[in-house]
Enzyme design. Structure first.
Site, PDB file in Angstrom:
ATOM      1  N   HIS A  28      87.729  83.088  34.960  1.00  0.00           N
ATOM      2  CA  HIS A  28      86.404  83.715  35.864  1.00  0.00           C
ATOM      3  C   HIS A  28      86.068  82.595  37.220  1.00  0.00           C
ATOM      4  CE1 HIS A  28      84.199  79.852  33.953  1.00  0.00           C
ATOM      5  NE2 HIS A  28      83.686  79.974  35.482  1.00  0.00           N
ATOM      6  N   SER A 124     101.321  91.833  38.080  1.00  0.00           N
ATOM      7  CA  SER A 124     101.302  91.837  38.794  1.00  0.00           C
ATOM      8  C   SER A 124     102.171  92.933  39.488  1.00  0.00           C
ATOM      9  CB  SER A 124     101.772  90.124  39.327  1.00  0.00           C
ATOM     10  OG  SER A 124     102.878  90.212  40.529  1.00  0.00           O
ATOM     11  N   SER A 125     102.284  92.971  40.748  1.00  0.00           N
ATOM     12  CA  SER A 125     104.164  93.909  41.322  1.00  0.00           C
ATOM     13  C   SER A 125     105.388  93.684  40.757  1.00  0.00           C
ATOM     14  CB  SER A 125     103.457  94.671  42.619  1.00  0.00           C
ATOM     15  OG  SER A 125     103.244  93.416  43.292  1.00  0.00           O
ATOM     16  N   CYS A 126     105.224  91.895  40.536  1.00  0.00           N
ATOM     17  CA  CYS A 126     106.348  91.098  41.043  1.00  0.00           C
ATOM     18  C   CYS A 126     107.496  91.861  39.357  1.00  0.00           C
ATOM     19  CB  CYS A 126     106.560  89.477  41.448  1.00  0.00           C
ATOM     20  SG  CYS A 126     105.429  89.411  39.895  1.00  0.00           S
ATOM     21  N   TYR A 153     107.493  83.789  36.304  1.00  0.00           N
ATOM     22  CA  TYR A 153     106.509  84.896  36.184  1.00  0.00           C
ATOM     23  C   TYR A 153     106.188  85.711  35.668  1.00  0.00           C
ATOM     24  CZ  TYR A 153     101.464  85.878  38.711  1.00  0.00           C
ATOM     25  OH  TYR A 153     100.520  86.650  38.633  1.00  0.00           O
ATOM     26  N   LYS A 157     104.587  87.907  33.068  1.00  0.00           N
ATOM     27  CA  LYS A 157     103.689  88.907  32.572  1.00  0.00           C
ATOM     28  C   LYS A 157     104.496  90.316  31.945  1.00  0.00           C
ATOM     29  CE  LYS A 157     100.187  87.914  35.025  1.00  0.00           C
ATOM     30  NZ  LYS A 157      99.140  87.467  34.569  1.00  0.00           N
ATOM     31  N   HIS A 196      99.181  82.178  48.404  1.00  0.00           N
ATOM     32  CA  HIS A 196     100.132  83.174  48.948  1.00  0.00           C
ATOM     33  C   HIS A 196      99.534  83.930  50.730  1.00  0.00           C
ATOM     34  CE1 HIS A 196      99.414  84.595  44.965  1.00  0.00           C
ATOM     35  NE2 HIS A 196     100.548  85.208  44.716  1.00  0.00           N
TER      36      HIS A 196
HETATM   37  O1  GFB Z   1     102.700  86.212  49.879  1.00  0.00           O
HETATM   38  P1  GFB Z   1     103.464  85.506  49.528  1.00  0.00           P
HETATM   39  O2  GFB Z   1     103.431  83.656  48.857  1.00  0.00           O
HETATM   40  O3  GFB Z   1     104.980  86.212  47.933  1.00  0.00           O
HETATM   41  O4  GFB Z   1     105.068  85.665  50.539  1.00  0.00           O
HETATM   42  P2  GFB Z   1     105.555  87.125  47.500  1.00  0.00           P
HETATM   43  C1  GFB Z   1     105.578  86.727  51.353  1.00  0.00           C
HETATM   44  C2  GFB Z   1     105.952  86.823  51.990  1.00  0.00           C
HETATM   45  O5  GFB Z   1     105.383  86.155  53.323  1.00  0.00           O
HETATM   46  C3  GFB Z   1     107.566  86.051  52.132  1.00  0.00           C
HETATM   47  C4  GFB Z   1     106.067  85.018  54.108  1.00  0.00           C
HETATM   48  O6  GFB Z   1     108.302  86.699  53.089  1.00  0.00           O
HETATM   49  C5  GFB Z   1     106.974  84.688  52.934  1.00  0.00           C
HETATM   50  O7  GFB Z   1     107.812  83.848  52.912  1.00  0.00           O
HETATM   51  N1  GFB Z   1     105.138  84.159  54.436  1.00  0.00           N
HETATM   52  C6  GFB Z   1     104.916  83.908  55.525  1.00  0.00           C
HETATM   53  C7  GFB Z   1     104.539  82.991  53.840  1.00  0.00           C
HETATM   54  N2  GFB Z   1     104.347  82.705  56.292  1.00  0.00           N
HETATM   55  C8  GFB Z   1     104.294  82.967  54.917  1.00  0.00           C
HETATM   56  C9  GFB Z   1     102.989  80.938  54.996  1.00  0.00           C
HETATM   57  O8  GFB Z   1     102.682  80.272  55.139  1.00  0.00           O
HETATM   58  N3  GFB Z   1     103.223  81.358  53.602  1.00  0.00           N
HETATM   59  C10 GFB Z   1     103.563  82.378  52.021  1.00  0.00           C
HETATM   60  N4  GFB Z   1     102.963  81.771  51.101  1.00  0.00           N
HETATM   61  N5  GFB Z   1     104.331  82.639  52.466  1.00  0.00           N
HETATM   62  C11 GFB Z   1     104.614  86.623  45.376  1.00  0.00           C
HETATM   63  C12 GFB Z   1     104.884  85.639  44.200  1.00  0.00           C
HETATM   64  O9  GFB Z   1     105.230  86.622  46.008  1.00  0.00           O
HETATM   65  O10 GFB Z   1     103.681  87.597  44.827  1.00  0.00           O
HETATM   66  C13 GFB Z   1     104.535  86.296  43.138  1.00  0.00           C
HETATM   67  O11 GFB Z   1     105.662  84.508  44.298  1.00  0.00           O
HETATM   68  C14 GFB Z   1     103.053  86.876  42.851  1.00  0.00           C
HETATM   69  O12 GFB Z   1     105.182  85.702  41.750  1.00  0.00           O
HETATM   70  C15 GFB Z   1     102.491  87.179  44.133  1.00  0.00           C
HETATM   71  O13 GFB Z   1     103.714  88.469  42.155  1.00  0.00           O
HETATM   72  C16 GFB Z   1     101.146  88.887  44.448  1.00  0.00           C
HETATM   73  O14 GFB Z   1     105.070  87.902  47.812  1.00  0.00           O
HETATM   74  O15 GFB Z   1     106.953  87.235  48.132  1.00  0.00           O
END
Ligand code: GFB
Length: 338
Positions: A28, A124-126, A153, A157, A196
């Protein structure tokens, strides 16, 4: 209390969740769990049960079983988990696999043992293969290899979905699964390494604006595509599914609309710091090339998202400004008020 027999696949639930039923929201304090609590309170549900991490380690079967025996929830939203963005997922795969497998195993088993009437498990959609046809239909599950940056992950899931299905088949438990797309909103993690993309970029633009620094780093090529759902929409969908969804197979929850990471970054920039310039860091991973869910099954049931991306980002940034001194993942140092 023995578990009720599940309905035939596709059959709607006869009765909605009573407003005074004991409902456990596992997780929560997280992005999803806190949105669920807000939505349930707004909806008049008066008997919410929660347990903080300090009170209950959800990876510990004995502790979870004892908690269920003592509290006897009738409905469970299973929104707890170890989560993170692409960097956290790819560098801590053991932890993501272990924690998430344990959490769903203990809660599902304890829910069976005390005769929980319905449990909604959130994945999760992953979970889908990296080469799944887009938009991704529910039937794409287990049709190909997973995206390596979040394999641990995703495996956890997938096991959670299957566990709910098998408990339905073997024990007659009314356990269902929903697969949300990438989420954002209040109480997200804003730590620049483990978060994210959406909260990370929001905070990066915010910090750059405060520092008067024009260049803001965006990881990867910016060309990969993602879909984003405001967590208040997800919470609303979960409450809807608890009342209306009875199938053993999982159901996608999203908007069905995607955009490139560059377009997302431009939208956040326009809201937070319009003078900023994007600088792409190709040394950082892109992850899966495209991830957008087919939401026709959810639409056919009668639910559709309400919060479009730009207003959702504006709302989230307003929340960020109001809570900047106590944001998760910033050690209370997110960079001052907006
Ligand atoms: O949201 P994100 O970390 O996860 O990254 P995924 C999405 C895209 O955004 C990638 C880019 O191509 C990253 O390289 N990106 C650009 C960034 N700038 C940034 C930044 O400053 N931080 C981050 N984090 N990303 C996740 C999975 O995948 O999605 C999990 O790892 C989960 O398992 C989640 O399913 C919903 O969309 O790639």
């Amino acid at each position: 209390m023995s578990p009720p027999a599940p309905s035939a696949p596709g059959e709607p639930t006869a009765a909605a969740v009573p407003l005074d039923a004991p409902i456990f929201v596992a997780g929560h304090r997280g992005l999803v769990g806190s949105a669920l609590v807000r939505r349930l309170v707004d909806g008049g549900y008066s008997n919410l049960l929660t347990a903080s991490r300090a009170q209950l380690d959800l990876r510990n079967q004995a502790a979870v079983s004892a908690w269920f025996e003592a509290n006897r929830p009738h409905y469970v939203y299973l929104a707890a988990g170890t989560v993170g963005g692409i960097m956290a997922n790819s560098t801590r795969q053991a932890e993501f696999l272990y924690d998430n497998m344990m959490i769903h195993a203990t809660v599902v088993e304890a829910a069976r043992a005390v005769g929980v009437r319905k449990l909604l498990y959130l994945g999760s959609s992953c979970i889908y293969p990296r080469n799944a046809p887009q938009p991704i239909e529910e039937s794409a599950l287990l049709t190909g290899p997973l995206e390596p940056t979040n394999e641990g992950y995703a495996l956890a899931k997938i096991a959670g979905i299957k566990l709910c299905q098998f408990y339905r088949e073997q024990f007659g438990c009314n356990f269902v699964s929903a697969m949300p797309t990438n989420l954002y909103g209040p109480n997200d993690n804003f730590d620049l390494q483990s978060s994210h993309v959406l909260p990370a970029l929001m905070r990066k633009f915010h910090l750059a604006r405060l520092a008067g620094q024009r260049e803001v780093e965006v990881w990867g090529s910016g060309r990969v595509r993602r879909e984003f759902l405001h967590v208040d929409d997800l919470a609303d969908a979960c409450v809807f599914l608890m009342d209306h969804y009875e199938e053993s197979g999982h159901i996608n929850v999203g908007t069905g609309i995607d955009l490139t990471i560059a377009e997302l970054a431009e939208t956040i920039r326009d809201v937070v710091y319009p003078e900023a310039e994007l600088v792409f860091d190709a040394s950082k991973p892109d992850g899966i090339a495209r991830k957008v869910l087919d939401v026709s099954k959810l639409h056919a049931l009668g639910w559709k998202h309400q919060i479009d991306l730009r207003p959702g980002i504006e709302r989230t940034y307003a929340w960020f400004g109001d809570n900047v001194d106590s944001l998760r993942g910033t050690g209370g140092a997110a960079g001052g008020r907006a």
